[in-house]
Design a protein around this motif. Structure first.
Motif, short mmCIF file in Angstrom:
data_model
loop_
_atom_site.label_atom_id
_atom_site.label_comp_id
_atom_site.label_asym_id
_atom_site.label_seq_id
_atom_site.Cartn_x
_atom_site.Cartn_y
_atom_site.Cartn_z
N MET A 1 0.83 -1.20 0.00
CA MET A 1 0.00 0.00 0.00
C MET A 1 0.87 1.26 0.00
SD MET A 1 -3.20 0.96 0.10
CE MET A 1 -4.31 2.15 0.71
N LYS A 2 1.98 1.23 0.76
CA LYS A 2 2.84 2.41 0.84
C LYS A 2 3.43 2.74 -0.53
CE LYS A 2 6.74 4.24 3.50
NZ LYS A 2 7.02 5.40 2.94
N LYS A 3 3.86 1.73 -1.29
CA LYS A 3 4.42 1.96 -2.62
C LYS A 3 3.37 2.57 -3.55
CE LYS A 3 8.73 0.82 -2.84
NZ LYS A 3 9.69 1.88 -2.96
N GLU A 4 2.14 2.11 -3.43
CA GLU A 4 1.06 2.64 -4.26
C GLU A 4 0.80 4.11 -3.91
OE1 GLU A 4 -3.69 2.03 -4.57
OE2 GLU A 4 -2.47 0.20 -4.58
N THR A 5 0.79 4.42 -2.62
CA THR A 5 0.60 5.80 -2.16
C THR A 5 1.75 6.67 -2.65
OG1 THR A 5 -0.56 5.04 -0.19
CG2 THR A 5 0.35 7.26 -0.11
N GLU A 6 2.95 6.15 -2.52
CA GLU A 6 4.14 6.89 -2.96
C GLU A 6 4.10 7.13 -4.46
OE1 GLU A 6 8.71 5.61 -3.24
OE2 GLU A 6 7.91 5.58 -1.19
N HIS A 7 3.73 6.14 -5.22
CA HIS A 7 3.64 6.27 -6.68
C HIS A 7 2.59 7.31 -7.06
CE1 HIS A 7 3.68 5.19 -10.90
NE2 HIS A 7 2.36 5.07 -10.85
N THR A 8 1.44 7.28 -6.42
CA THR A 8 0.37 8.25 -6.70
C THR A 8 0.83 9.66 -6.36
OG1 THR A 8 -1.28 6.57 -6.20
CG2 THR A 8 -2.03 8.86 -6.20
N PHE A 9 1.48 9.80 -5.20
CA PHE A 9 1.98 11.11 -4.78
C PHE A 9 2.99 11.67 -5.79
CE2 PHE A 9 5.32 13.58 -2.66
CZ PHE A 9 4.57 14.66 -2.23
N VAL A 10 3.96 10.87 -6.17
CA VAL A 10 4.99 11.30 -7.11
C VAL A 10 4.37 11.70 -8.44
CG1 VAL A 10 7.01 10.56 -8.45
CG2 VAL A 10 6.87 10.03 -6.01
N LYS A 11 3.42 10.91 -8.91
CA LYS A 11 2.74 11.22 -10.18
C LYS A 11 2.02 12.57 -10.09
CE LYS A 11 -0.40 9.22 -13.53
NZ LYS A 11 -1.82 9.38 -13.53
N LEU A 12 1.27 12.78 -9.00
CA LEU A 12 0.55 14.05 -8.83
C LEU A 12 1.53 15.22 -8.70
CD1 LEU A 12 -2.25 12.88 -6.39
CD2 LEU A 12 -2.59 13.79 -8.70
N LEU A 13 2.61 15.03 -7.96
CA LEU A 13 3.59 16.09 -7.79
C LEU A 13 4.27 16.43 -9.11
CD1 LEU A 13 4.95 18.03 -5.84
CD2 LEU A 13 6.62 16.26 -5.33
N GLU A 14 4.62 15.43 -9.89
CA GLU A 14 5.23 15.70 -11.20
C GLU A 14 4.28 16.45 -12.11
OE1 GLU A 14 6.60 11.86 -12.53
OE2 GLU A 14 8.54 12.13 -11.56
N GLU A 15 2.99 16.10 -12.07
CA GLU A 15 2.00 16.77 -12.91
C GLU A 15 1.82 18.24 -12.53
OE1 GLU A 15 -1.72 14.66 -12.71
OE2 GLU A 15 -0.82 12.81 -13.46
N HIS A 16 1.96 18.54 -11.25
CA HIS A 16 1.67 19.88 -10.75
C HIS A 16 2.90 20.62 -10.22
CE1 HIS A 16 -2.63 19.10 -11.09
NE2 HIS A 16 -2.43 17.93 -10.50
N GLN A 17 4.10 20.15 -10.54
CA GLN A 17 5.29 20.75 -9.95
C GLN A 17 5.50 22.21 -10.36
OE1 GLN A 17 9.26 19.42 -11.15
NE2 GLN A 17 8.28 18.21 -12.74
#
Length: 164
Positions: A1-17
């Motif tokens: 679950m942590k990897k999935e959360t981390e992946h989602t966070f990184v994806k959102l951050l990259e999209e909105h950086q």
């Protein structure tokens, strides 16, 4: 679950950086400070991410966390921000470099904006991002009427600064 959360966070951050880069430009004066603030905002976003409920859009939540972090760190000029080395976190973000050498008009505008107080800077930033007054008031925690009144005053201040 942590990897999935981390992946989602990184994806959102990259999209909105770019949101974070723009905030960093408004609250810093050199590339090193920009990098440090970007890093600190990223860390604060990661720490706060488990509390993101999805009541607002991710970008609205991100604005709020990023602006609060920038204002907190740079409001008191005597206080040196405590940063953490981003290398200790396992996720990696592909940072887009922001080239401001060819943007002379933006430099002039940002210089004028930097003369404003912290809340006015945040207000202008959200306005320039195309946020409506409802979104601005939600992000800054003020009433919609107050956001409109403040924006009119800030526009006049900026005209005065730019015409001086």
């Amino acid at each position: 679950m942590k990897k999935e959360t981390e992946h989602t966070f990184v994806k959102l951050l990259e999209e909105h950086q770019n949101i974070v880069h723009k905030i960093c430009r408004m609250y810093t004066y050199d590339q090193d400070s920009h990098h440090d603030l970007f890093q600190e905002i990223t860390i604060q976003l990661w720490k706060a991410y488990p509390k993101f409920r999805g009541d607002a859009k991710f970008s609205t939540w991100m604005y709020r966390v990023a602006l609060n972090t920038a204002i907190t760190l740079y409001r008191k000029s005597k206080r040196k921000p405590q940063t953490q080395d981003i290398e200790q976190f396992s996720f990696k973000i592909k940072a887009e470099e922001y080239d401001d050498t060819t943007e002379q008009q933006l430099k002039i505008m940002y210089a004028a904006i930097k003369e404003l107080n912290d809340i006015d800077k945040a207000l202008v930033f959200l306005y320039l991002e195309g946020k409506n007054y409802s979104e601005i008031s939600e992000t800054l925690g003020i009433s919609e009427v107050n956001a409109r009144v403040k924006m009119n005053r800030v526009k006049k201040k900026l005209k005065d600064i730019l015409s001086a």
